[in-house]
Design a protein around this motif. Structure first.
Motif, mmCIF file in Angstrom:
data_model
loop_
_atom_site.group_PDB
_atom_site.id
_atom_site.type_symbol
_atom_site.label_atom_id
_atom_site.label_comp_id
_atom_site.label_asym_id
_atom_site.label_seq_id
_atom_site.Cartn_x
_atom_site.Cartn_y
_atom_site.Cartn_z
ATOM 1 N N GLY A 1 5.047 7.951 0.911
ATOM 2 C CA GLY A 1 6.234 7.268 1.520
ATOM 3 C C GLY A 1 6.002 6.117 1.841
ATOM 4 O O GLY A 1 7.185 5.272 2.111
ATOM 5 N N ILE A 2 4.632 5.564 2.713
ATOM 6 C CA ILE A 2 4.944 4.194 4.235
ATOM 7 C C ILE A 2 4.721 3.014 2.362
ATOM 8 O O ILE A 2 3.752 3.683 2.176
ATOM 9 N N GLU A 3 5.166 1.888 3.409
ATOM 10 C CA GLU A 3 5.190 1.085 2.328
ATOM 11 C C GLU A 3 4.357 0.565 2.707
ATOM 12 O O GLU A 3 4.147 0.125 4.230
ATOM 13 N N VAL A 4 2.913 0.015 2.739
ATOM 14 C CA VAL A 4 1.757 -0.844 3.025
ATOM 15 C C VAL A 4 1.732 -2.105 2.458
ATOM 16 O O VAL A 4 1.665 -2.533 1.018
ATOM 17 N N THR A 5 1.373 -3.222 3.260
ATOM 18 C CA THR A 5 1.362 -4.385 2.556
ATOM 19 C C THR A 5 0.309 -4.972 2.937
ATOM 20 O O THR A 5 0.000 -4.575 4.435
ATOM 21 N N TYR A 6 -0.407 -5.735 2.719
ATOM 22 C CA TYR A 6 -1.383 -6.347 2.970
ATOM 23 C C TYR A 6 -1.652 -8.174 2.677
ATOM 24 O O TYR A 6 -1.418 -9.006 2.050
ATOM 25 N N CYS A 7 -2.420 -8.440 3.678
ATOM 26 C CA CYS A 7 -1.918 -10.384 4.140
ATOM 27 C C CYS A 7 -3.385 -10.247 4.322
ATOM 28 O O CYS A 7 -4.011 -9.815 5.319
ATOM 29 N N ALA B 1 -7.520 -3.535 -6.295
ATOM 30 C CA ALA B 1 -7.916 -2.378 -5.586
ATOM 31 C C ALA B 1 -6.090 -1.946 -5.415
ATOM 32 O O ALA B 1 -6.746 -1.376 -4.619
ATOM 33 N N ALA B 2 -5.798 -2.525 -4.744
ATOM 34 C CA ALA B 2 -4.929 -2.173 -4.022
ATOM 35 C C ALA B 2 -3.424 -1.333 -4.697
ATOM 36 O O ALA B 2 -3.506 -0.520 -4.507
ATOM 37 N N ALA B 3 -3.712 -1.811 -6.040
ATOM 38 C CA ALA B 3 -3.296 -0.459 -7.069
ATOM 39 C C ALA B 3 -3.229 0.652 -7.330
ATOM 40 O O ALA B 3 -3.295 1.271 -7.289
ATOM 41 N N VAL B 4 -4.977 0.420 -6.534
ATOM 42 C CA VAL B 4 -5.780 1.687 -6.639
ATOM 43 C C VAL B 4 -5.020 2.535 -5.774
ATOM 44 O O VAL B 4 -4.673 3.977 -5.732
ATOM 45 N N VAL B 5 -4.251 1.725 -4.693
ATOM 46 C CA VAL B 5 -4.807 2.795 -3.108
ATOM 47 C C VAL B 5 -2.720 2.744 -3.292
ATOM 48 O O VAL B 5 -2.031 2.739 -1.916
ATOM 49 N N GLY B 6 -1.838 2.473 -4.532
ATOM 50 C CA GLY B 6 -0.664 1.880 -3.844
ATOM 51 C C GLY B 6 0.054 1.239 -3.562
ATOM 52 O O GLY B 6 1.071 0.677 -2.800
ATOM 53 N N VAL B 7 -0.976 -0.128 -3.533
ATOM 54 C CA VAL B 7 -0.266 -0.959 -2.634
ATOM 55 C C VAL B 7 0.222 -2.070 -3.261
ATOM 56 O O VAL B 7 -0.824 -2.493 -4.005
ATOM 57 N N HIS B 8 1.142 -2.997 -3.592
ATOM 58 C CA HIS B 8 1.690 -4.078 -4.370
ATOM 59 C C HIS B 8 2.080 -5.056 -4.438
ATOM 60 O O HIS B 8 2.548 -5.877 -4.571
ATOM 61 N N ALA C 1 3.008 9.816 13.678
ATOM 62 C CA ALA C 1 3.591 9.427 11.848
ATOM 63 C C ALA C 1 4.969 9.637 11.194
ATOM 64 O O ALA C 1 5.318 8.526 10.194
ATOM 65 N N GLU C 2 5.847 10.092 11.474
ATOM 66 C CA GLU C 2 6.888 10.288 10.906
ATOM 67 C C GLU C 2 7.865 9.101 11.445
ATOM 68 O O GLU C 2 8.960 8.739 10.463
ATOM 69 N N LEU C 3 7.542 8.221 12.122
ATOM 70 C CA LEU C 3 8.161 7.069 12.851
ATOM 71 C C LEU C 3 7.441 6.078 11.986
ATOM 72 O O LEU C 3 8.150 5.167 12.148
ATOM 73 N N VAL C 4 6.621 5.712 11.038
ATOM 74 C CA VAL C 4 6.439 4.837 10.789
ATOM 75 C C VAL C 4 7.107 4.636 9.204
ATOM 76 O O VAL C 4 6.020 5.332 8.332
ATOM 77 N N GLU C 5 7.066 3.448 9.283
ATOM 78 C CA GLU C 5 7.568 3.249 7.763
ATOM 79 C C GLU C 5 7.456 2.086 6.702
ATOM 80 O O GLU C 5 6.903 2.396 5.530
ATOM 81 N N ARG C 6 6.937 0.789 7.914
ATOM 82 C CA ARG C 6 5.641 -0.149 6.807
ATOM 83 C C ARG C 6 4.948 -0.718 8.115
ATOM 84 O O ARG C 6 4.583 -0.149 8.854
ATOM 85 N N VAL C 7 3.519 -0.173 7.884
ATOM 86 C CA VAL C 7 1.814 -0.929 7.740
ATOM 87 C C VAL C 7 1.730 -1.695 7.108
ATOM 88 O O VAL C 7 2.299 -2.447 5.660
ATOM 89 N N LEU C 8 1.651 -2.741 7.991
ATOM 90 C CA LEU C 8 0.529 -4.629 7.470
ATOM 91 C C LEU C 8 -1.049 -4.420 7.407
ATOM 92 O O LEU C 8 -1.426 -3.860 9.036
ATOM 93 N N CYS C 9 -1.929 -4.231 6.698
ATOM 94 C CA CYS C 9 -3.274 -4.572 6.674
ATOM 95 C C CYS C 9 -3.213 -6.194 6.821
ATOM 96 O O CYS C 9 -3.286 -6.842 5.794
#
Ligand SMILES: [Zn+2]
Length: 245
Positions: A41-47, A77-84, A10-18
């Motif tokens: 602190g992981i950055e998450v992006t939705y596509c 919905a994204a903002a609720v879970v910290g995704v912008h 987990a510590e090697l994951v900085e960015r997640v794309l859904c």
């Protein structure tokens, strides 16, 4: 049942794309996990591949108003879970196919976001859970896997992407929801179940009954937690982890 660890520490994951077919799919599948990622602190992006403009037909909302409405609902919905950071690809709802164009468009987002982990939908049709196997989900899942391997990492795939300035990027792992192979990893979302429900309730055009939605989400995430061997009173999401390095 034991829970195999995810492939990537987990510590090697900085960015997640859904990458998902419709607005609300990410919240049904992964919002509890996403809330915990962003907390860490992981950055998450939705596509989101379509605007969901074929959804909510029974509400009487004119079709041309549905696409912007559903983008707004997904953004809330994204903002609720910290995704912008949300990318909407604008494909027509109900007509998604795993084309080279879609693979290129997802590959472009992968090369831009450069995630270590991609979360998406299984391309396998599960005959026991046909609602999870919407044809758009299967096509999006197939195109997402092809974008992760080999397209996004192959300099010679979609040469127009390199012409646009996007360097190849190799994603370490895929986390897939649904499918027939079954989950290999469970995420205890007990600390984020309320945010998952709140995220889903942002999709007012699809889920107008908050009480029924809350009960439904608690019910099935309880069943997943039981399958994971977690104690009573816990909630969980499940994925199949696919190593792609
Ligand atoms: Zn969907």
């Amino acid at each position: 049942m034991t829970t195999p660890p995810p492939k990537q520490p987990a510590e090697l994951v900085e960015r997640v794309l859904c990458v998902l077919a419709h607005p609300d799919d990410v919240d049904f599948g992964f919002a509890g996990s996403v809330a915990q990622f962003t907390d860490a602190g992981i950055e998450v992006t939705y596509c989101i591949v379509t605007d969901g403009d074929a959804g909510g037909a029974e509400t009487g909302t004119p079709r041309e108003e549905m696409a912007p409405l559903r983008r707004d609902e997904q953004t809330a919905a994204a903002a609720v879970v910290g995704v912008h950071d949300l990318r909407f690809l604008g494909y027509p709802d109900g007509r998604v196919e795993s084309t080279l164009d879609l693979r290129r468009d997802i590959s472009r987002v992968i090369r831009d976001v450069r995630p270590q982990r991609v979360m998406g939908q299984s391309p396998e049709r599960n005959l026991d859970r046909i609602y999870a196997s919407h044809p758009d989900h299967l096509a999006t899942g197939d195109a997402t896997i092809a974008a992760v391997y080999p397209d996004a990492r192959n300099r010679w795939a979609h040469p127009e992407l390199e012409a646009e300035g996007w360097e190849p990027w190799a994603v370490d792992e895929l986390w897939l929801g649904g499918g027939i192979a079954g989950p290999s990893h469970y995420i205890d979302i007990t600390t984020s179940i309320e945010r998952k429900i709140e995220a889903l309730l942002s999709h007012k055009s699809q889920l107008p009954d908050p009480v029924a939605t809350g009960e439904m989400v608690r019910g099935w995430t309880t069943m997943i937690a039981a399958a994971a061997g977690l104690p009573e009173g816990r909630y969980a999401e499940a994925v199949r982890v696919v190593g792609t390095r």
